[in-house]
Design a protein around this motif. Structure first.
Motif, PDB file in Angstrom:
ATOM      1  N   UNK A  96       7.617  20.688 -32.020  1.00 12.08           N
ATOM      2  CA  UNK A  96       8.803  21.321 -31.409  1.00 12.08           C
ATOM      3  C   UNK A  96       8.493  22.195 -30.349  1.00 12.08           C
ATOM      4  N   UNK A  97       7.244  23.159 -30.496  1.00 11.16           N
ATOM      5  CA  UNK A  97       7.106  24.084 -29.398  1.00 11.16           C
ATOM      6  C   UNK A  97       6.908  23.281 -28.292  1.00 11.16           C
ATOM      7  N   UNK A  98       5.923  22.159 -28.205  1.00  8.23           N
ATOM      8  CA  UNK A  98       5.798  21.449 -26.940  1.00  8.23           C
ATOM      9  C   UNK A  98       7.353  20.938 -26.387  1.00  8.23           C
ATOM     10  N   UNK A  99       7.977  20.330 -27.187  1.00  8.89           N
ATOM     11  CA  UNK A  99       9.007  19.636 -26.778  1.00  8.89           C
ATOM     12  C   UNK A  99      10.227  20.580 -26.200  1.00  8.89           C
ATOM     13  N   UNK A 100      10.161  21.818 -26.860  1.00  9.70           N
ATOM     14  CA  UNK A 100      11.081  22.961 -26.321  1.00  9.70           C
ATOM     15  C   UNK A 100      10.595  23.776 -25.241  1.00  9.70           C
ATOM     16  N   UNK A 101       9.281  23.531 -24.833  1.00 10.65           N
ATOM     17  CA  UNK A 101       8.953  24.362 -23.725  1.00 10.65           C
ATOM     18  C   UNK A 101       8.273  25.593 -24.042  1.00 10.65           C
ATOM     19  N   UNK A 102       7.711  25.602 -25.342  1.00  9.48           N
ATOM     20  CA  UNK A 102       7.169  26.950 -25.895  1.00  9.48           C
ATOM     21  C   UNK A 102       5.637  26.694 -25.952  1.00  9.48           C
ATOM     22  N   UNK A 103       4.972  25.897 -25.370  1.00 12.00           N
ATOM     23  CA  UNK A 103       3.658  25.885 -25.244  1.00 12.00           C
ATOM     24  C   UNK A 103       2.819  25.848 -23.694  1.00 12.00           C
ATOM     25  N   UNK A 104       1.822  26.532 -24.023  1.00  9.35           N
ATOM     26  CA  UNK A 104       0.984  26.997 -22.717  1.00  9.35           C
ATOM     27  C   UNK A 104      -0.271  26.703 -22.726  1.00  9.35           C
ATOM     28  N   UNK A 124       8.744  30.225 -36.428  1.00  9.62           N
ATOM     29  CA  UNK A 124       7.994  30.384 -37.931  1.00  9.62           C
ATOM     30  C   UNK A 124       6.733  31.389 -37.354  1.00  9.62           C
ATOM     31  N   UNK A 125       6.625  31.659 -36.223  1.00 11.45           N
ATOM     32  CA  UNK A 125       5.590  32.433 -35.586  1.00 11.45           C
ATOM     33  C   UNK A 125       4.894  31.897 -34.427  1.00 11.45           C
ATOM     34  N   UNK A 126       3.804  32.468 -33.952  1.00 10.99           N
ATOM     35  CA  UNK A 126       2.823  32.049 -32.809  1.00 10.99           C
ATOM     36  C   UNK A 126       1.516  31.647 -33.575  1.00 10.99           C
ATOM     37  N   UNK A 127       1.022  30.899 -32.475  1.00  5.90           N
ATOM     38  CA  UNK A 127      -0.248  30.211 -32.923  1.00  5.90           C
ATOM     39  C   UNK A 127      -1.158  30.188 -31.337  1.00  5.90           C
ATOM     40  N   UNK A 128      -2.363  30.740 -31.398  1.00  4.82           N
ATOM     41  CA  UNK A 128      -2.933  30.488 -30.232  1.00  4.82           C
ATOM     42  C   UNK A 128      -4.433  30.516 -30.635  1.00  4.82           C
ATOM     43  N   UNK A 129      -5.516  30.194 -29.261  1.00  7.88           N
ATOM     44  CA  UNK A 129      -6.799  29.902 -29.536  1.00  7.88           C
ATOM     45  C   UNK A 129      -7.304  29.924 -28.322  1.00  7.88           C
ATOM     46  N   UNK A 130      -8.733  30.233 -28.408  1.00  9.43           N
ATOM     47  CA  UNK A 130      -9.311  30.356 -27.205  1.00  9.43           C
ATOM     48  C   UNK A 130     -10.970  29.850 -27.608  1.00  9.43           C
ATOM     49  N   UNK A 131     -11.581  28.809 -26.740  1.00 11.40           N
ATOM     50  CA  UNK A 131     -12.962  28.431 -27.330  1.00 11.40           C
ATOM     51  C   UNK A 131     -13.402  27.671 -25.880  1.00 11.40           C
ATOM     52  N   UNK A 132     -15.045  27.624 -25.981  1.00 10.30           N
ATOM     53  CA  UNK A 132     -15.596  27.054 -24.869  1.00 10.30           C
ATOM     54  C   UNK A 132     -15.488  25.490 -24.815  1.00 10.30           C
ATOM     55  N   UNK A 133     -15.181  25.177 -23.893  1.00 10.30           N
ATOM     56  CA  UNK A 133     -14.840  23.524 -23.802  1.00 10.30           C
ATOM     57  C   UNK A 133     -16.395  23.135 -23.643  1.00 10.30           C
ATOM     58  N   UNK A 134     -16.400  22.053 -24.656  1.00  9.27           N
ATOM     59  CA  UNK A 134     -17.842  21.343 -24.894  1.00  9.27           C
ATOM     60  C   UNK A 134     -17.617  19.864 -24.169  1.00  9.27           C
ATOM     61  N   UNK A 135     -18.655  19.709 -23.466  1.00  8.37           N
ATOM     62  CA  UNK A 135     -18.678  18.618 -22.774  1.00  8.37           C
ATOM     63  C   UNK A 135     -17.906  18.217 -21.574  1.00  8.37           C
ATOM     64  N   UNK A 136     -17.253  19.296 -21.121  1.00  6.24           N
ATOM     65  CA  UNK A 136     -16.308  19.232 -19.928  1.00  6.24           C
ATOM     66  C   UNK A 136     -17.183  19.509 -18.731  1.00  6.24           C
ATOM     67  N   UNK A 137     -17.100  18.883 -17.623  1.00  8.26           N
ATOM     68  CA  UNK A 137     -17.804  19.259 -16.283  1.00  8.26           C
ATOM     69  C   UNK A 137     -17.076  20.346 -15.749  1.00  8.26           C
ATOM     70  N   UNK A 138     -17.784  21.073 -14.776  1.00  9.08           N
ATOM     71  CA  UNK A 138     -17.158  21.951 -13.990  1.00  9.08           C
ATOM     72  C   UNK A 138     -16.014  21.309 -13.203  1.00  9.08           C
ATOM     73  N   UNK A 139     -16.264  20.075 -12.597  1.00  9.45           N
ATOM     74  CA  UNK A 139     -15.306  19.298 -11.705  1.00  9.45           C
ATOM     75  C   UNK A 139     -13.992  19.066 -12.503  1.00  9.45           C
ATOM     76  N   UNK A 140     -14.056  18.650 -13.800  1.00  4.00           N
ATOM     77  CA  UNK A 140     -13.024  18.414 -14.404  1.00  4.00           C
ATOM     78  C   UNK A 140     -12.053  19.558 -14.922  1.00  4.00           C
TER      79      UNK A 140
END
Length: 165
Positions: A96-104, A124-140
């Motif tokens: 619902x968040x993605x479809x309604x434009x409430x996802x970033x 129902x609330x807010x969810x968020x997270x942050x983490x180091x990208x595993x296996x992602x190249x700097x170019x990607x």
């Protein structure tokens, strides 16, 4: 005194067909448990796509937007004791968040490593997270950053489906 592991009786586990499961030798690499994948992508490129990956063991992974995967259930073990209703509610909140434009999504660089972040809101609330990208190249990571900067904010809401008669 030296530690000595206590002895345990060896148990035999069987799959649903009755064959003995040879743990440690079942497969090489990741388990072959993807049954089907379905991608939903609006025509408008400013809207985040959703990809649903269905697994052989009960569960689904959802790839939202460019960067993030969400697992339902997060863990499939009995100890986590999550109900199907809770997991369905969480899955529906994300969709619902993605479809309604409430996802970033965001990507940044710290000490040369890409870091990924997400946030979504629902009634129902807010969810968020942050983490180091595993296996992602700097170019990607730079390519993803360029794409996200063109959106400049949350992904757009999906346009209403047109009816075909």
């Amino acid at each position: 005194m030296m530690y000595v592991r206590p002895s345990f009786a060896t148990q035999t586990f069987r799959d649903r067909d009755g064959r003995v499961i040879d743990y440690g030798n079942r497969w090489h690499g990741s388990p072959p448990d993807v049954v089907k994948g379905v991608r939903l992508r609006p025509v408008d490129a400013s809207c985040a796509a959703l990809t649903f990956i269905f697994h052989d063991h009960p569960g689904v992974h959802v790839h939202a937007g460019l960067l993030h995967d969400f697992a339902y259930p997060v863990c499939g073990c009995d100890a986590c004791d999550s109900t199907w209703e809770h997991e369905a509610n969480e899955l529906e909140r994300l969709v619902r968040a993605v479809v309604n434009g409430h996802y970033r999504e965001a990507i940044s660089f710290r000490e040369g490593d890409p870091w990924l972040a997400f946030a979504f809101e629902s009634p129902d609330g807010r969810s968020s997270g942050e983490f180091r990208a595993q296996g992602m190249s700097r170019e990607d990571a730079q390519t993803a950053l360029d794409a996200l900067q063109s959106i400049s904010g949350p992904w757009s809401a999906w346009p209403p489906a047109s009816t075909v008669m």
